[in-house]
Each structure stands twice: as C-alpha cells, then as structure tokens.
Design a protein around this motif. Structure first.
Motif, PDB file in Angstrom:
ATOM      1  N   GLU A  35     -19.721  32.176   5.404  1.00 43.63           N
ATOM      2  CA  GLU A  35     -18.394  31.567   5.322  1.00 43.63           C
ATOM      3  C   GLU A  35     -18.293  30.005   5.140  1.00 43.63           C
ATOM      4  N   GLY A  36     -19.271  29.252   5.316  1.00 47.06           N
ATOM      5  CA  GLY A  36     -19.656  27.893   5.201  1.00 47.06           C
ATOM      6  C   GLY A  36     -19.373  26.993   6.592  1.00 47.06           C
ATOM      7  N   GLU A  37     -19.595  27.613   7.528  1.00 42.48           N
ATOM      8  CA  GLU A  37     -19.719  27.022   8.868  1.00 42.48           C
ATOM      9  C   GLU A  37     -21.207  26.614   9.160  1.00 42.48           C
ATOM     10  N   PHE A  38     -21.342  25.213   9.167  1.00 38.62           N
ATOM     11  CA  PHE A  38     -22.477  24.308   9.478  1.00 38.62           C
ATOM     12  C   PHE A  38     -22.594  23.909  10.886  1.00 38.62           C
ATOM     13  N   SER A  39     -23.498  24.139  11.576  1.00 37.05           N
ATOM     14  CA  SER A  39     -23.737  23.614  13.008  1.00 37.05           C
ATOM     15  C   SER A  39     -25.149  22.996  13.073  1.00 37.05           C
ATOM     16  N   PHE A  40     -25.191  22.073  13.807  1.00 37.01           N
ATOM     17  CA  PHE A  40     -26.360  21.264  14.217  1.00 37.01           C
ATOM     18  C   PHE A  40     -26.554  21.005  15.644  1.00 37.01           C
ATOM     19  N   PHE A  41     -27.502  20.986  16.179  1.00 33.51           N
ATOM     20  CA  PHE A  41     -27.610  20.504  17.590  1.00 33.51           C
ATOM     21  C   PHE A  41     -29.310  19.971  17.515  1.00 33.51           C
ATOM     22  N   ALA A  42     -29.359  19.006  18.520  1.00 32.67           N
ATOM     23  CA  ALA A  42     -30.788  18.536  18.725  1.00 32.67           C
ATOM     24  C   ALA A  42     -30.524  17.199  19.687  1.00 32.67           C
ATOM     25  N   THR A  43     -31.603  16.936  20.424  1.00 35.73           N
ATOM     26  CA  THR A  43     -31.674  15.845  21.136  1.00 35.73           C
ATOM     27  C   THR A  43     -32.668  14.686  21.050  1.00 35.73           C
ATOM     28  N   LYS A  44     -32.140  13.547  21.347  1.00 35.22           N
ATOM     29  CA  LYS A  44     -33.162  12.591  21.038  1.00 35.22           C
ATOM     30  C   LYS A  44     -33.178  11.568  22.268  1.00 35.22           C
ATOM     31  N   ASP A  45     -34.282  10.995  22.910  1.00 32.39           N
ATOM     32  CA  ASP A  45     -34.193  10.469  23.911  1.00 32.39           C
ATOM     33  C   ASP A  45     -33.357  10.940  25.222  1.00 32.39           C
ATOM     34  N   GLY A  46     -33.262  12.425  25.258  1.00 37.46           N
ATOM     35  CA  GLY A  46     -32.574  12.968  26.124  1.00 37.46           C
ATOM     36  C   GLY A  46     -31.074  13.183  25.843  1.00 37.46           C
ATOM     37  N   VAL A  47     -30.452  12.638  24.944  1.00 31.53           N
ATOM     38  CA  VAL A  47     -29.155  12.503  24.522  1.00 31.53           C
ATOM     39  C   VAL A  47     -28.850  13.639  23.396  1.00 31.53           C
ATOM     40  N   PRO A  48     -27.811  14.555  23.837  1.00 32.29           N
ATOM     41  CA  PRO A  48     -27.607  15.669  22.932  1.00 32.29           C
ATOM     42  C   PRO A  48     -26.734  15.125  21.693  1.00 32.29           C
ATOM     43  N   TYR A  49     -26.934  15.620  20.336  1.00 33.95           N
ATOM     44  CA  TYR A  49     -26.374  15.335  19.256  1.00 33.95           C
ATOM     45  C   TYR A  49     -25.988  16.729  18.696  1.00 33.95           C
ATOM     46  N   GLU A  50     -24.594  16.596  18.466  1.00 35.92           N
ATOM     47  CA  GLU A  50     -24.002  17.809  17.623  1.00 35.92           C
ATOM     48  C   GLU A  50     -23.053  17.751  16.693  1.00 35.92           C
ATOM     49  N   VAL A  51     -23.245  18.700  15.803  1.00 34.08           N
ATOM     50  CA  VAL A  51     -22.080  18.586  14.549  1.00 34.08           C
ATOM     51  C   VAL A  51     -21.515  19.945  14.135  1.00 34.08           C
ATOM     52  N   ASP A  52     -20.483  20.237  13.874  1.00 34.64           N
ATOM     53  CA  ASP A  52     -19.815  21.451  13.524  1.00 34.64           C
ATOM     54  C   ASP A  52     -19.055  21.187  12.269  1.00 34.64           C
ATOM     55  N   LEU A  53     -19.283  21.689  11.255  1.00 33.07           N
ATOM     56  CA  LEU A  53     -18.373  21.405  10.030  1.00 33.07           C
ATOM     57  C   LEU A  53     -18.021  22.894   9.238  1.00 33.07           C
ATOM     58  N   LYS A  54     -16.764  22.896   8.848  1.00 39.66           N
ATOM     59  CA  LYS A  54     -16.282  23.855   7.904  1.00 39.66           C
ATOM     60  C   LYS A  54     -16.239  23.502   6.426  1.00 39.66           C
ATOM     61  N   LEU A  55     -17.283  23.960   5.946  1.00 39.14           N
ATOM     62  CA  LEU A  55     -17.384  23.625   4.535  1.00 39.14           C
ATOM     63  C   LEU A  55     -16.400  24.078   3.583  1.00 39.14           C
ATOM     64  N   PHE A  56     -16.187  23.603   2.637  1.00 35.33           N
ATOM     65  CA  PHE A  56     -14.897  23.936   1.606  1.00 35.33           C
ATOM     66  C   PHE A  56     -15.059  25.362   0.937  1.00 35.33           C
ATOM     67  N   ASP A  57     -16.206  25.852   0.949  1.00 33.49           N
ATOM     68  CA  ASP A  57     -16.176  27.219   0.253  1.00 33.49           C
ATOM     69  C   ASP A  57     -17.452  27.828   0.904  1.00 33.49           C
ATOM     70  N   ARG A  58     -17.701  29.100   0.355  1.00 31.48           N
ATOM     71  CA  ARG A  58     -18.632  30.058   0.965  1.00 31.48           C
ATOM     72  C   ARG A  58     -20.052  29.620   0.351  1.00 31.48           C
ATOM     73  N   ILE A  59     -21.259  29.996   0.934  1.00 26.67           N
ATOM     74  CA  ILE A  59     -22.641  29.316   0.820  1.00 26.67           C
ATOM     75  C   ILE A  59     -23.342  30.718   0.766  1.00 26.67           C
ATOM     76  N   ASN A  60     -24.305  30.816  -0.230  1.00 23.77           N
ATOM     77  CA  ASN A  60     -25.464  31.804  -0.262  1.00 23.77           C
ATOM     78  C   ASN A  60     -26.366  31.482   0.833  1.00 23.77           C
ATOM     79  N   VAL A  61     -26.492  31.930   1.915  1.00 21.26           N
ATOM     80  CA  VAL A  61     -27.508  31.398   3.058  1.00 21.26           C
ATOM     81  C   VAL A  61     -28.951  31.831   2.590  1.00 21.26           C
ATOM     82  N   LYS A  62     -29.108  33.177   2.010  1.00 18.71           N
ATOM     83  CA  LYS A  62     -30.493  33.296   1.583  1.00 18.71           C
ATOM     84  C   LYS A  62     -30.998  32.369   0.831  1.00 18.71           C
TER      85      LYS A  62
END
Length: 158
Positions: A35-62
């Motif tokens: 559906e175009g929902e992009f999520s990212f999570f990672a840590t750097k130096d013990g600090v969590p970084y996070e992003v959640d984006l709802k993209l404009f249109d649908r994506i072919n994940v495969k």
C-alpha cells in the motif's frame, strides 16, 4: 524517544529512490508494504532512529530492492503503476523537516521522456559538455594568442 534520520528521495516514472542517511547504523529493520507504507528502524551509538512514511501510491514490493551500506540505506521501490507522482507522501501537507530531495538522483519528467525516446543518456551528455568546455578553452587560447601578437606588432612599430 527515537530520532528521525535524514531521508532523501528521488523518482522516475517506474520507481522511487529512498535513501536513509545514517552512517554506521546497527540493527537495521526496513519494511515496505504494497500500500506504500515505508518504515525504518535502526540504532546508532545506542540511540534509536525511526521513520514511518505513507507513500503517494502503491508499490510492487517483490521487484523493489534494498541495499544496506556503511553510510546509508537505499531502497529502490518499484511503483505498481508506471506514472509520475505529484509528491512523495500521500498527505498534501508540508513534508517533515527530515525529508529532502536527492538532487544526485533527481531527474525531471521531461528529461526521462527524452531519454526513453532514444536521446542521449546522462554519460553522453556529460561527455559532450566536457568536449564543448575543452573546445572553448582552445578557442579562448587561440584568441588570446592572436591578441598578444597584435599587441607585440603594435609595440614593435613604435
């Protein structure tokens, strides 16, 4: 509380480039929904970084590809429908401050259409630009040489 890394984006008619600038990221988790929902999570130096984006249109994940590098995480998301998006996000609001345009990968819709129509690609354009620049230098050098000879000729007549 998590922080937001810088996310750069660019598009073509058939794909969207999402680049998360986070050097030395650990425990990287990236998810892209059809559906175009992009999520990212990672840590750097013990600090969590996070992003959640709802993209404009649908994506072919495969057919989408993920590359986790030492300096950044690049997701090439294949669009389900081959068309240019008006914007990256579904919401028609001001984009978040951490979201930037990736000018290194950016190409205008008109330029892409010209390339598809059989025109020269970026490398050919760059080669021609360098050749023109070199040619200008040669012409400039020749004109300077002529002007210098004329000056010497005028001085020697006096």
């Amino acid at each position: 509380m998590s922080r937001h890394p810088t996310v750069k984006w660019a598009q073509r008619s058939d794909k969207v480039y999402l680049t998360v600038d986070l050097a030395d990221a650990k425990d990287v988790k990236v998810n892209l929904e059809p559906e175009g929902e992009f999520s990212f999570f990672a840590t750097k130096d013990g600090v969590p970084y996070e992003v959640d984006l709802k993209l404009f249109d649908r994506i072919n994940v495969k057919e989408s590809k993920l590359n986790i590098g030492a300096r950044s995480i690049v997701y090439v998301a294949k669009k389900l429908d081959k068309k240019w998006w008006q914007r990256l996000l579904k919401e028609d609001a001001k984009p978040p401050a951490f979201l930037k345009v990736d000018w290194d990968k950016w190409i205008d819709e008109d330029d892409e259409n010209a390339d598809e129509a059989g025109h020269e690609d970026h490398d050919d354009k760059e080669k021609k630009r360098k050749k023109r620049k070199k040619s200008k230098k040669k012409k400039k050098g020749l004109l300077q040489l002529i002007a210098q000879k004329l000056r010497f000729a005028c001085i020697s007549k006096e």
